[in-house]
Enzyme design. Structure first.
Site, short mmCIF file in Angstrom:
data_model
loop_
_atom_site.label_atom_id
_atom_site.label_comp_id
_atom_site.label_asym_id
_atom_site.label_seq_id
_atom_site.Cartn_x
_atom_site.Cartn_y
_atom_site.Cartn_z
N LEU A 125 30.73 -5.43 0.58
CA LEU A 125 29.45 -5.57 -0.11
C LEU A 125 28.54 -4.37 0.10
CD1 LEU A 125 28.75 -9.35 0.64
CD2 LEU A 125 29.99 -8.33 -1.27
N GLY A 127 24.12 -3.19 -4.23
CA GLY A 127 24.24 -3.73 -5.59
C GLY A 127 24.53 -5.23 -5.54
N HIS A 128 25.52 -5.61 -4.72
CA HIS A 128 25.84 -7.03 -4.58
C HIS A 128 24.62 -7.79 -4.04
CE1 HIS A 128 30.07 -5.42 -3.89
NE2 HIS A 128 30.25 -6.28 -4.87
N GLY A 144 27.11 -7.91 -12.35
CA GLY A 144 26.42 -6.63 -12.49
C GLY A 144 26.74 -5.94 -13.81
N LYS A 189 27.21 -2.86 -14.12
CA LYS A 189 28.12 -1.71 -13.93
C LYS A 189 29.48 -1.97 -14.57
CE LYS A 189 30.47 -0.58 -10.38
NZ LYS A 189 31.75 -0.02 -10.18
N ARG A 201 34.02 1.14 -3.97
CA ARG A 201 34.96 2.27 -3.96
C ARG A 201 34.31 3.56 -3.49
NH1 ARG A 201 37.33 -0.66 -8.35
NH2 ARG A 201 39.54 -0.97 -7.91
#
Ligand code: PAF
Length: 283
Positions: free
Chosen positions: A34, A37-38, A150, A152, A190
């Site tokens: 995590l 963003g999460h 999200g 993204k 990542r």
């Protein structure tokens, strides 16, 4: 306090008890590792629901590349401490046998309306079938009032929205804005696998998207896409695609004026890691 639940029957039980008491449930599905963003999804879910459930499950069926699955970071302890700070209530950490008791081929045939034939779907065969399969299974277990994802992963949330609509699943999908590192790089689990240097240079991805947005009215779609591919073709990066598409159908468009909802989506390799990002050109 945060409750860690591993078994499906225990989670179903917990959800049932809460629903009987009129508790609203927000759900954030994740594969762990995590980042902020999460956590922003969790915080939003916490504002809009009484109880927030976060799942951490590295779903094998959505990895078309076995090495990527093996290398996917697994950081459960630090994930749980982060979820505590974001005030999640429950972490659901099922084993694969809990999610796929009848083997992982079952439920792998959800109709995605062809939305998986472009971009990510074209380069990662079977990926979205696996994503839809696991999200459907998780939604069946958690039955949340609201599901948080999200922006993204633009194609991912579009496909899940389609699945929710066509299967008439009773949940509201809430899409949350992209969180970025200081240089503009979209936050992703990542990113941890990039060298420090590549991570710094990867700010060019967002800068390129921003330029495309700026020039959308003065250049053709083809020129914008070529510009994106060319600008990102700079060591250590190798762009995979740079596509301007319709935000609803995900079909590539020839002309920005052909749609009222245009999005530029990109995938770039750096240090052997695949990075994706997108920007809404108009909506
Ligand atoms: O975006 C992700 O992390 C995954 O694709 C998801 C939605 C948790 C399904 O495994």
């Amino acid at each position: 306090m945060i409750l860690v639940v591993e078994s499906v029957p225990n989670l179903i039980d917990l959800v049932q008890r809460n629903k009987e008491n009129g508790v609203s449930i927000g759900f954030v599905p994740t594969m762990g590792a995590l980042h902020k963003g999460h956590l922003s999804l969790v915080r939003k879910a916490k504002k809009e629901n009484d109880l927030v459930i976060v799942s951490i499950f590295v779903n094998p069926t959505q990895f078309n590349d076995k090495k990527d699955l093996e290398k996917y970071p697994r950081t459960l302890e630090s994930d749980i401490s982060l979820l505590l700070t974001a005030r999640a209530d429950v972490v659901f950490t099922p084993a694969s046998s809990e999610i796929y008791p009848e083997g992982d081929q079952k439920g792998n045939d959800i109709d995605l309306g062809g939305l998986d034939s472009y971009m990510e779907g074209a380069f990662r065969p079977g990926h979205f079938k696996g994503v839809a399969q696991v999200v459907k299974r998780l939604l069946d277990i958690v039955t949340p009032d609201r599901l948080y994802m999200g922006q993204k992963d633009f194609q991912q949330f579009t496909i899940i929205a389609h699945m929710i609509r066509t299967l008439k699943i009773q949940t509201d999908l809430v899409v949350c804005r992209i969180l970025r590192e200081a240089n503009g790089l979209a936050m992703s689990s990542r990113n941890e696998r990039l060298t420090k240097e590549t991570r710094e240079k990867a700010g060019i991805i967002y800068k390129t998207l921003q330029s495309v947005k700026k020039y959308q009215n003065t250049k053709s779609v083809k020129e914008l896409e070529d510009y994106g591919m060319k600008r990102l073709n700079i060591a250590p990066f190798i762009p995979e695609y740079f596509t301007i598409c319709d935000g609803n159908t995900l079909k590539p468009i020839q002309n920005i004026n052909d749609t009222s909802y245009a999005v530029a989506c990109v995938a770039v390799w750096g240090d052997g890691i695949r990075l994706i990002d997108n920007i809404i050109l108009k909506k």
